[in-house]
Write a protein that holds these residues in place. Structure first.
Motif, PDB file in Angstrom:
ATOM      1  N   MET A 154      -2.846  -8.994  -3.552  1.00 19.80           N
ATOM      2  CA  MET A 154      -2.092  -8.326  -2.510  1.00 19.80           C
ATOM      3  C   MET A 154      -1.341  -7.153  -3.135  1.00 19.80           C
ATOM      4  O   MET A 154      -0.590  -7.327  -4.090  1.00 19.80           O
ATOM      5  N   ILE A 155      -1.537  -5.979  -2.593  1.00 14.98           N
ATOM      6  CA  ILE A 155      -0.858  -4.776  -3.076  1.00 14.98           C
ATOM      7  C   ILE A 155       0.452  -4.620  -2.318  1.00 14.98           C
ATOM      8  O   ILE A 155       0.454  -4.585  -1.087  1.00 14.98           O
ATOM      9  N   THR A 156       1.552  -4.539  -3.065  1.00 16.01           N
ATOM     10  CA  THR A 156       2.875  -4.455  -2.452  1.00 16.01           C
ATOM     11  C   THR A 156       3.576  -3.162  -2.854  1.00 16.01           C
ATOM     12  O   THR A 156       3.411  -2.670  -3.977  1.00 16.01           O
ATOM     13  N   THR A 157       4.374  -2.653  -1.926  1.00 18.33           N
ATOM     14  CA  THR A 157       5.087  -1.392  -2.138  1.00 18.33           C
ATOM     15  C   THR A 157       6.455  -1.465  -1.499  1.00 18.33           C
ATOM     16  O   THR A 157       6.603  -2.069  -0.430  1.00 18.33           O
ATOM     17  N   VAL A 158       7.430  -0.844  -2.132  1.00 18.47           N
ATOM     18  CA  VAL A 158       8.718  -0.626  -1.487  1.00 18.47           C
ATOM     19  C   VAL A 158       8.877   0.872  -1.255  1.00 18.47           C
ATOM     20  O   VAL A 158       8.491   1.692  -2.083  1.00 18.47           O
ATOM     21  N   VAL A 159       9.443   1.190  -0.101  1.00 21.82           N
ATOM     22  CA  VAL A 159       9.753   2.571   0.271  1.00 21.82           C
ATOM     23  C   VAL A 159      11.245   2.619   0.555  1.00 21.82           C
ATOM     24  O   VAL A 159      11.736   1.865   1.398  1.00 21.82           O
ATOM     25  N   ALA A 160      11.945   3.496  -0.155  1.00 19.49           N
ATOM     26  CA  ALA A 160      13.387   3.648   0.056  1.00 19.49           C
ATOM     27  C   ALA A 160      13.668   5.061   0.546  1.00 19.49           C
ATOM     28  O   ALA A 160      13.347   6.033  -0.131  1.00 19.49           O
ATOM     29  N   GLY A 161      14.280   5.142   1.719  1.00 19.95           N
ATOM     30  CA  GLY A 161      14.608   6.427   2.317  1.00 19.95           C
ATOM     31  C   GLY A 161      16.085   6.735   2.214  1.00 19.95           C
ATOM     32  O   GLY A 161      16.738   6.939   3.231  1.00 19.95           O
ATOM     33  N   ASN A 162      16.608   6.742   1.019  1.00 19.20           N
ATOM     34  CA  ASN A 162      18.024   7.039   0.804  1.00 19.20           C
ATOM     35  C   ASN A 162      18.131   8.433   0.196  1.00 19.20           C
ATOM     36  O   ASN A 162      17.340   8.782  -0.674  1.00 19.20           O
ATOM     37  N   PRO A 163      19.111   9.232   0.628  1.00 16.56           N
ATOM     38  CA  PRO A 163      19.288  10.559   0.032  1.00 16.56           C
ATOM     39  C   PRO A 163      19.699  10.527  -1.444  1.00 16.56           C
ATOM     40  O   PRO A 163      19.669  11.556  -2.109  1.00 16.56           O
ATOM     41  N   LYS A 164      20.064   9.369  -1.957  1.00 11.65           N
ATOM     42  CA  LYS A 164      20.425   9.224  -3.376  1.00 11.65           C
ATOM     43  C   LYS A 164      19.265   8.557  -4.113  1.00 11.65           C
ATOM     44  O   LYS A 164      18.791   7.501  -3.690  1.00 11.65           O
ATOM     45  N   PRO A 165      18.812   9.135  -5.218  1.00 12.14           N
ATOM     46  CA  PRO A 165      17.750   8.475  -5.983  1.00 12.14           C
ATOM     47  C   PRO A 165      18.258   7.191  -6.634  1.00 12.14           C
ATOM     48  O   PRO A 165      19.447   7.048  -6.917  1.00 12.14           O
ATOM     49  N   ALA A 166      17.347   6.257  -6.847  1.00 14.07           N
ATOM     50  CA  ALA A 166      17.654   4.983  -7.505  1.00 14.07           C
ATOM     51  C   ALA A 166      18.851   4.285  -6.850  1.00 14.07           C
ATOM     52  O   ALA A 166      19.746   3.785  -7.505  1.00 14.07           O
ATOM     53  N   SER A 167      18.837   4.224  -5.548  1.00 13.04           N
ATOM     54  CA  SER A 167      19.960   3.741  -4.737  1.00 13.04           C
ATOM     55  C   SER A 167      19.976   2.220  -4.598  1.00 13.04           C
ATOM     56  O   SER A 167      19.020   1.527  -4.950  1.00 13.04           O
ATOM     57  N   ARG A 168      21.068   1.743  -4.003  1.00 11.34           N
ATOM     58  CA  ARG A 168      21.142   0.326  -3.644  1.00 11.34           C
ATOM     59  C   ARG A 168      20.061  -0.009  -2.624  1.00 11.34           C
ATOM     60  O   ARG A 168      19.560  -1.129  -2.591  1.00 11.34           O
ATOM     61  N   THR A 169      19.720   0.939  -1.787  1.00 11.83           N
ATOM     62  CA  THR A 169      18.659   0.727  -0.802  1.00 11.83           C
ATOM     63  C   THR A 169      17.345   0.397  -1.498  1.00 11.83           C
ATOM     64  O   THR A 169      16.633  -0.534  -1.104  1.00 11.83           O
ATOM     65  N   LEU A 170      17.019   1.149  -2.529  1.00 12.88           N
ATOM     66  CA  LEU A 170      15.812   0.880  -3.307  1.00 12.88           C
ATOM     67  C   LEU A 170      15.899  -0.495  -3.958  1.00 12.88           C
ATOM     68  O   LEU A 170      14.941  -1.279  -3.912  1.00 12.88           O
ATOM     69  N   ASP A 171      17.046  -0.805  -4.520  1.00  9.00           N
ATOM     70  CA  ASP A 171      17.226  -2.110  -5.145  1.00  9.00           C
ATOM     71  C   ASP A 171      17.096  -3.230  -4.116  1.00  9.00           C
ATOM     72  O   ASP A 171      16.434  -4.237  -4.368  1.00  9.00           O
ATOM     73  N   GLU A 185       0.035  11.761  -2.053  1.00  8.12           N
ATOM     74  CA  GLU A 185      -0.235  10.595  -2.891  1.00  8.12           C
ATOM     75  C   GLU A 185       0.636   9.413  -2.477  1.00  8.12           C
ATOM     76  O   GLU A 185       0.169   8.277  -2.419  1.00  8.12           O
ATOM     77  N   ALA A 186       1.901   9.673  -2.165  1.00 10.07           N
ATOM     78  CA  ALA A 186       2.800   8.599  -1.711  1.00 10.07           C
ATOM     79  C   ALA A 186       2.316   8.015  -0.391  1.00 10.07           C
ATOM     80  O   ALA A 186       2.346   6.792  -0.195  1.00 10.07           O
ATOM     81  N   VAL A 187       1.853   8.865   0.509  1.00 10.76           N
ATOM     82  CA  VAL A 187       1.315   8.396   1.791  1.00 10.76           C
ATOM     83  C   VAL A 187       0.087   7.523   1.557  1.00 10.76           C
ATOM     84  O   VAL A 187      -0.039   6.442   2.144  1.00 10.76           O
ATOM     85  N   ARG A 188      -0.807   7.955   0.679  1.00 11.73           N
ATOM     86  CA  ARG A 188      -2.006   7.151   0.371  1.00 11.73           C
ATOM     87  C   ARG A 188      -1.613   5.802  -0.248  1.00 11.73           C
ATOM     88  O   ARG A 188      -2.198   4.775   0.075  1.00 11.73           O
ATOM     89  N   THR A 189      -0.618   5.827  -1.114  1.00 12.51           N
ATOM     90  CA  THR A 189      -0.164   4.584  -1.748  1.00 12.51           C
ATOM     91  C   THR A 189       0.349   3.603  -0.711  1.00 12.51           C
ATOM     92  O   THR A 189      -0.024   2.429  -0.712  1.00 12.51           O
ATOM     93  N   VAL A 190       1.200   4.070   0.183  1.00 10.31           N
ATOM     94  CA  VAL A 190       1.773   3.197   1.206  1.00 10.31           C
ATOM     95  C   VAL A 190       0.684   2.723   2.167  1.00 10.31           C
ATOM     96  O   VAL A 190       0.597   1.535   2.471  1.00 10.31           O
ATOM     97  N   ALA A 191      -0.157   3.632   2.620  1.00  9.60           N
ATOM     98  CA  ALA A 191      -1.220   3.268   3.568  1.00  9.60           C
ATOM     99  C   ALA A 191      -2.238   2.317   2.944  1.00  9.60           C
ATOM    100  O   ALA A 191      -2.882   1.543   3.656  1.00  9.60           O
ATOM    101  N   GLY A 192      -2.369   2.338   1.623  1.00  7.11           N
ATOM    102  CA  GLY A 192      -3.302   1.462   0.933  1.00  7.11           C
ATOM    103  C   GLY A 192      -2.700   0.130   0.516  1.00  7.11           C
ATOM    104  O   GLY A 192      -3.364  -0.669  -0.144  1.00  7.11           O
ATOM    105  N   SER A 193      -1.478  -0.102   0.900  1.00  4.78           N
ATOM    106  CA  SER A 193      -0.796  -1.345   0.546  1.00  4.78           C
ATOM    107  C   SER A 193      -1.050  -2.417   1.592  1.00  4.78           C
ATOM    108  O   SER A 193      -1.333  -2.117   2.749  1.00  4.78           O
ATOM    109  N   ASP A 194      -0.919  -3.649   1.179  1.00  8.72           N
ATOM    110  CA  ASP A 194      -1.036  -4.773   2.105  1.00  8.72           C
ATOM    111  C   ASP A 194       0.311  -5.139   2.704  1.00  8.72           C
ATOM    112  O   ASP A 194       0.398  -5.525   3.868  1.00  8.72           O
TER     113      ASP A 194
END
Length: 171
Positions: free
Chosen positions: A1-18, A55-64
């Motif tokens: 199973m291919i897994t991905t996290v997407v974080a839409g926070n204006p701050k890089p490496a945010s609590r949202t990503l964590d 590339e990010a779109v392809r990665t997310v769309a190719g995830s399970d």
């Protein structure tokens, strides 16, 4: 199973990503295969066809299985996440992907925001969202108690949906 996290926070490496990584780990028992910290995509989000964005779109769309996360901004998800989601085709851009909408906030006032605002856009893009969206306190998201009830109730549903979609694509 291919897994991905997407974080839409204006701050890089945010609590949202964590938080998205924590939720995915609690669902699957392992770290994500891919991480898309949307803010790192920069100005390419403002147009179409930027290589890093494509590339990010392809990665997310190719995830399970994808956990899509945002902090709560003005009672909804961030504009930077919206810019990224706009890159996917309506109806089938996320076809075959199981998504978990996740939002973080400071208190319970916006607890329905991920269900009311983020989940519908993911469904519009073709994602399967088999469980209620998840809202976590941005100060306590990493504590097991923050996700224990949701995970106990919905883990098998989410993973089962991802497995069924994955098997359906292979057949």
């Amino acid at each position: 199973m291919i897994t991905t996290v997407v974080a839409g926070n204006p701050k890089p490496a945010s609590r949202t990503l964590d938080a998205a990584t924590v939720v995915l780990d609690r669902l699957t028992g392992r770290a994500p295969d891919h991480v898309v910290d949307v803010i790192d995509l920069g100005p390419g989000l403002l147009g179409w066809g930027a290589p890093a964005v494509s590339e990010a779109v392809r990665t997310v769309a190719g995830s399970d299985l994808v956990v899509v996360a945002s902090p709560t901004f003005k009672a909804t998800y961030t504009g930077v996440l919206k810019l990224f989601l706009d890159q996917f085709a309506t109806g089938d851009g996320l076809a075959g992907v199981v998504a978990v909408p996740l939002m973080l906030g400071a208190g319970p006032a916006h607890a329905l925001a991920p269900e009311v605002f983020l989940k519908p856009v993911l469904v519009e893009l073709g994602a399967t969202v088999p469980a209620p969206a998840l809202y976590l306190n941005d100060k306590h998201y990493s504590e097991p108690a923050a996700t224990d009830d949701w995970t106990a109730r919905w883990r098998d549903v989410v993973l089962g949906a991802a497995t069924r979609l994955q098997e359906g694509i292979r057949s």
